[in-house]
Enzyme design. Structure first.
Site, PDB file in Angstrom:
ATOM      1  N   CYS A 272       0.726  -1.299   0.084  1.00  0.00           N
ATOM      2  CA  CYS A 272      -0.008  -0.022  -0.071  1.00  0.00           C
ATOM      3  C   CYS A 272       0.833   1.357  -0.094  1.00  0.00           C
ATOM      4  CB  CYS A 272      -1.019  -0.080   1.161  1.00  0.00           C
ATOM      5  SG  CYS A 272      -1.815   1.616   1.321  1.00  0.00           S
TER       6      CYS A 272
ATOM      7  N   HIS B 260      -6.592   3.161   0.541  1.00  0.00           N
ATOM      8  CA  HIS B 260      -6.263   3.366   1.791  1.00  0.00           C
ATOM      9  C   HIS B 260      -6.986   4.746   1.881  1.00  0.00           C
ATOM     10  CE1 HIS B 260      -3.110   3.582   5.075  1.00  0.00           C
ATOM     11  NE2 HIS B 260      -3.975   4.895   5.437  1.00  0.00           N
TER      12      HIS B 260
ATOM     13  N   THR C 109      -8.607   5.751  -6.333  1.00  0.00           N
ATOM     14  CA  THR C 109      -7.355   5.031  -7.110  1.00  0.00           C
ATOM     15  C   THR C 109      -6.542   4.558  -6.056  1.00  0.00           C
ATOM     16  OG1 THR C 109      -6.225   7.202  -7.223  1.00  0.00           O
ATOM     17  CG2 THR C 109      -7.909   6.471  -9.270  1.00  0.00           C
TER      18      THR C 109
ATOM     19  N   ASP D 208      -0.489  16.439  -2.417  1.00  0.00           N
ATOM     20  CA  ASP D 208      -0.898  15.501  -3.439  1.00  0.00           C
ATOM     21  C   ASP D 208       0.205  15.574  -4.491  1.00  0.00           C
ATOM     22  OD1 ASP D 208      -3.652  14.040  -4.424  1.00  0.00           O
ATOM     23  OD2 ASP D 208      -2.067  14.307  -5.956  1.00  0.00           O
TER      24      ASP D 208
ATOM     25  N   HIS E  79      -8.261   8.223   2.344  1.00  0.00           N
ATOM     26  CA  HIS E  79      -7.757   9.643   2.387  1.00  0.00           C
ATOM     27  C   HIS E  79      -8.797  10.569   2.142  1.00  0.00           C
ATOM     28  CE1 HIS E  79      -7.438   7.750  -1.565  1.00  0.00           C
ATOM     29  NE2 HIS E  79      -7.639   8.883  -2.222  1.00  0.00           N
TER      30      HIS E  79
ATOM     31  N   GLY F 164     -14.311   6.873  -7.976  1.00  0.00           N
ATOM     32  CA  GLY F 164     -13.038   7.658  -8.435  1.00  0.00           C
ATOM     33  C   GLY F 164     -11.895   7.032  -7.702  1.00  0.00           C
TER      34      GLY F 164
ATOM     35  N   CYS G  98       0.410   3.406   3.063  1.00  0.00           N
ATOM     36  CA  CYS G  98       0.966   2.799   4.356  1.00  0.00           C
ATOM     37  C   CYS G  98       2.516   3.237   4.139  1.00  0.00           C
ATOM     38  CB  CYS G  98       0.875   1.303   4.314  1.00  0.00           C
ATOM     39  SG  CYS G  98      -0.624   0.977   5.116  1.00  0.00           S
TER      40      CYS G  98
HETATM   41  P1  AMP Z   1      -7.966   8.969  -5.277  1.00  0.00           P
HETATM   42  O1  AMP Z   1      -7.986   9.131  -6.781  1.00  0.00           O
HETATM   43  O2  AMP Z   1      -9.082   9.687  -4.553  1.00  0.00           O
HETATM   44  O3  AMP Z   1      -7.977   7.749  -4.824  1.00  0.00           O
HETATM   45  O4  AMP Z   1      -6.764   9.975  -4.843  1.00  0.00           O
HETATM   46  C1  AMP Z   1      -5.590   9.449  -4.771  1.00  0.00           C
HETATM   47  C2  AMP Z   1      -4.687  10.612  -4.915  1.00  0.00           C
HETATM   48  O5  AMP Z   1      -3.330  10.269  -4.533  1.00  0.00           O
HETATM   49  C3  AMP Z   1      -4.436  11.261  -6.264  1.00  0.00           C
HETATM   50  O6  AMP Z   1      -5.007  12.573  -6.325  1.00  0.00           O
HETATM   51  C4  AMP Z   1      -2.824  11.129  -6.410  1.00  0.00           C
HETATM   52  O7  AMP Z   1      -2.224  12.243  -7.217  1.00  0.00           O
HETATM   53  C5  AMP Z   1      -2.307  10.787  -5.076  1.00  0.00           C
HETATM   54  N1  AMP Z   1      -1.003  10.219  -5.049  1.00  0.00           N
HETATM   55  C6  AMP Z   1      -0.531   9.058  -5.548  1.00  0.00           C
HETATM   56  N2  AMP Z   1       0.527   8.727  -5.269  1.00  0.00           N
HETATM   57  C7  AMP Z   1       1.007   9.724  -4.498  1.00  0.00           C
HETATM   58  C8  AMP Z   1       2.336   9.877  -3.767  1.00  0.00           C
HETATM   59  N3  AMP Z   1       3.365   8.975  -3.763  1.00  0.00           N
HETATM   60  N4  AMP Z   1       2.275  11.116  -3.100  1.00  0.00           N
HETATM   61  C9  AMP Z   1       1.258  12.094  -2.999  1.00  0.00           C
HETATM   62  N5  AMP Z   1       0.145  11.631  -3.636  1.00  0.00           N
HETATM   63  C10 AMP Z   1       0.008  10.571  -4.275  1.00  0.00           C
END
Ligand code: AMP
Length: 113
Positions: A3, A97, A94, A29, A99, A92, A6
């Protein structure tokens, strides 16, 4: 478990951390959708808001308290901001975990796409 959030909470991969306490971490982000775009997550692995119940719902109130504090610190409190949690495929989500996106610094559109 593999994850990415995590791994961020465990400092195994770097992130731009803006807040941390014993149960929550907040970081910018990597692909910001607004001038301020912070993700606030529980350190404990909770897959999505679907896994919230009476046993763990206290973390949600704590996350919202932190969101208000961060909105003040990041300069978006007065003009307003948005807290979003995407859940599951149609929502939506992605990253699996839980957030919360804290977004602000521009006029946000509604409804979302
Ligand atoms: P969601 O699509 O709601 O699941 O949001 C996931 C978010 O995580 C997206 O806005 C990505 O840009 C962000 N994201 C993915 N990997 C990372 C990372 N390593 N550091 C910071 N943000 C990330």
């Amino acid at each position: 478990m593999n994850c990415i959030f995590c791994a961020i909470a465990g400092k195994e991969i770097p992130s731009d951390i803006v807040f941390e306490d014993e149960s929550v971490i907040a970081f910018r982000d990597i692909s910001p959708a607004a001038p301020v775009h912070v993700l606030i997550i529980p350190k404990e692995h909770i897959a999505s808001v679907r896994e919230i119940s009476g046993t763990n719902s206290g973390i949600i109130a704590h996350i919202y308290e932190i969101a208000v504090q961060l909105a003040k610190e990041l300069g978006i409190f007065d003009k307003g901001f948005r807290m979003v949690t995407n859940c599951g495929e149609d929502g939506g989500q992605t990253v699996g975990h839980l957030h919360f996106h804290l977004l602000g610094g521009r006029s946000l559109k509604w409804p979302p796409g």
